[in-house]
Design an enzyme around this catalytic site. Sequence first.
Site, short mmCIF file in Angstrom:
data_model
loop_
_atom_site.label_atom_id
_atom_site.label_comp_id
_atom_site.label_asym_id
_atom_site.label_seq_id
_atom_site.Cartn_x
_atom_site.Cartn_y
_atom_site.Cartn_z
N ASP A 92 14.14 104.51 10.17
CA ASP A 92 15.55 104.95 8.21
C ASP A 92 15.25 103.39 7.82
OD1 ASP A 92 17.33 105.86 7.50
OD2 ASP A 92 18.29 106.28 9.27
N ASP A 271 14.34 113.35 14.33
CA ASP A 271 14.82 112.73 15.52
C ASP A 271 16.38 112.94 15.72
OD1 ASP A 271 16.68 110.61 13.95
OD2 ASP A 271 15.90 111.52 12.57
#
Length: 376
Positions: A92, A271
């Site tokens: 990320d 996620d």
Amino acid sequence: MKFELQGKDPLSKARAATLTTDHGTIETPIFMPVGTIGTVKGVHQRELKEDINPDIILGNTYHLYLRPQTEILEKAGGLHKFINWDRNILTDSGGYQVYSLSANRKIKEEGVKFKSHIDGSYHFFTPENVMEIQRTIGADIIMAFDECTPYPCDYRYAKRSMHMTHRWLDRCIAHLEKTPYKYDYSQTFFPIVQGSTYKDLRKQSAEFIASREAEGNAIGGLSVGEPAEEMYAMTDVVCSILPEDKPRYLMGVGTPINILENIALGVDMFDCVMPTRNARNGMLFTAHGTINIKNKKWADDFSPIDEMGITYVDLEYSKAYVRHLFTVNELLGKQIATIHNLGFYLWLVREARKHILAGDFDAWKNKMVKQMDKRL
């Protein structure tokens, strides 16, 4: 990266596919355990590989940049070697962490100035240096730098933020085009759709993202407090626009029910910290509902944690024993619960895949949602 669709559910938009990178093949739908700072909390790599067995895990640019710092990761040869993980990693970009630091950051067109949550030192993230940091971390899939808007969010702010995210995306792409990979494998880049919970903005953002023809695409800015129905509505809008021949990743989602409902809308990758964070608080997810293992009702229940579970802890430990570990604040209890929850999440998405390929996903999903929506 290579993405191949292998099956679709006839009554929903759910699909099964494979996504292949230089670190191996990912079978979708997939849940990615969150290893924010180079570790999935409380889980040894051997347990992660042999019992939970994910094809891919997630790391975080913001946290890894601060600790252990990119210089250390580069000396190690990248995050894979640093943590001894030979499968896929996604990072990320840090946009969500910038969002969560709202009291300690300032957003400008050039980038974001923020104060470290560790020592109060100041740092500056731009689309360009975030791409450089992710080159150094060396994840197989790297994310565009974006702004994650809060919920609720004023329409004008959401629109302004979305356009800035789009401009930042073009800067990310331009920087990646002129910088080589740092290690002996390639990296895949995903841009991120934004637009808060406004249908017209989501549509506009999805069209812009699709026009950039990246190898995969992500949906951000959801699972930040909005009702589940709004999450599903926005996901549906975006998935109807993003190309079918590329993976779709819904960031930060969610509960087991959220995951199944979004698979039905055409999402491939997920996620969330929920399975690990909730585990540390004694919440165990199962196919028949959620267990609060701290409850007194489990004090003399000597049955296994989960007779349907896929990990060794599910049959090796009883509910009474795990409750005892939580009662005395023994770290092992949190570890057992974490392994169980991650194993359950991976079981869930793999069962979803089986039912998509079998053509009966929709009926199975509806049954599972009813079963899991219980407190045991």
